[in-house]
Design a protein around this motif. Structure first.
Motif, PDB file in Angstrom:
ATOM      1  N   ILE A 150      -7.860  -5.146   3.192  1.00 60.13           N
ATOM      2  CA  ILE A 150      -6.710  -3.770   3.221  1.00 60.13           C
ATOM      3  C   ILE A 150      -7.689  -2.731   3.936  1.00 60.13           C
ATOM      4  O   ILE A 150      -9.009  -2.508   3.641  1.00 60.13           O
ATOM      5  CB  ILE A 150      -6.385  -3.097   1.859  1.00 60.13           C
ATOM      6  CG1 ILE A 150      -5.968  -4.186   0.993  1.00 60.13           C
ATOM      7  CG2 ILE A 150      -5.800  -1.960   2.049  1.00 60.13           C
ATOM      8  CD1 ILE A 150      -5.881  -3.661  -0.287  1.00 60.13           C
TER       9      ILE A 150
ATOM     10  N   ILE B  93      -2.790  -4.718   6.149  1.00 60.00           N
ATOM     11  CA  ILE B  93      -3.197  -5.745   5.074  1.00 60.00           C
ATOM     12  C   ILE B  93      -3.242  -7.238   5.672  1.00 60.00           C
ATOM     13  O   ILE B  93      -2.313  -7.521   6.470  1.00 60.00           O
ATOM     14  CB  ILE B  93      -2.336  -5.482   3.847  1.00 60.00           C
ATOM     15  CG1 ILE B  93      -2.845  -6.245   2.965  1.00 60.00           C
ATOM     16  CG2 ILE B  93      -0.820  -5.668   4.070  1.00 60.00           C
ATOM     17  CD1 ILE B  93      -2.270  -5.895   1.453  1.00 60.00           C
TER      18      ILE B  93
ATOM     19  N   THR C 269       0.788  -1.319  -0.017  1.00 56.05           N
ATOM     20  CA  THR C 269       0.080  -0.073   0.084  1.00 56.05           C
ATOM     21  C   THR C 269       0.883   1.146  -0.112  1.00 56.05           C
ATOM     22  O   THR C 269       0.311   2.342   0.223  1.00 56.05           O
ATOM     23  CB  THR C 269      -0.913  -0.008   1.252  1.00 56.05           C
ATOM     24  OG1 THR C 269      -0.129   0.079   2.590  1.00 56.05           O
ATOM     25  CG2 THR C 269      -1.787  -1.260   1.343  1.00 56.05           C
TER      26      THR C 269
END
Length: 185
Positions: free
Chosen positions: A101, A48, A39
């Motif tokens: 996420i 995540i 990310t």
């Protein structure tokens, strides 16, 4: 989604808040690859988690029957991505992955998810294991183009600079091995 106390997320917050779910399905050649999801570049503190179920039939929610494959709260590498997340895991053939996420402690915002697949030996984290070299073991290796699923793949990912030199890294293959008693290299 379920809390993840085994992920050892920062500061006792074992939940991924305000989460988004993505499904990743693999084909029959997936076992040759490693996956990296990051990310990096997201403007908030991300988390995540990746869950796996065998076969496409197990690709339904909830994830309670699926196996936690990888999770991360902070990359923590000192870069601009320190509070973003990164996971790396070896893919399995014909498998369903659920990627979750979200944010730390209720954080949210627009985000970035980057994906990169690696063949074995592309990077240090998925170095090809050559085993133990001893006085009676001869070992010869070379990087070559592999034929995976009828397609030619050349191992090695070019990076701009290796961490131990000022020269460009170029395309390379990583190996790991152990020297046993009496081994010569």
């Amino acid at each position: 989604g379920p809390p993840q106390p085994t992920c050892e997320f920062c500061c006792g917050d074992d939940q991924i808040h305000k989460d988004v779910w993505i499904t990743l399905l693999t084909n029959e050649f997936a076992g040759n690859y490693w996956e990296e999801l990051t990310t990096c570049g997201s403007p908030f503190d991300t988390k995540i988690a990746v869950y796996r179920s065998t076969g496409f039939d197990g690709c339904l929610c909830p994830v309670s029957d699926q196996v936690l494959v990888a999770c991360n709260d902070d990359i923590g590498d000192g870069s601009a991505c320190t509070l973003n997340s990164r996971v790396r895991f070896q893919l399995q053939n014909l498998t369903c992955y659920k990627v979750r996420i979200g944010g730390y402690n209720g954080a949210s915002g627009p985000g970035i998810l980057s994906s990169h697949a690696y063949v074995p030996g592309d990077e240090c984290f998925n170095a090809i294991d050559l085993g133990t070299v001893t006085g009676g073991t001869s070992l010869t290796v070379s990087g070559a183009t592999d034929n995976i699923g009828g397609l030619a793949w050349t191992p090695g990912v070019g990076v701009t600079q290796a961490p131990c030199t000022s020269f460009n890294d170029g395309v390379d293959v990583w190996y790991k091995f152990q020297i046993g008693c009496g081994g010569t290299m």
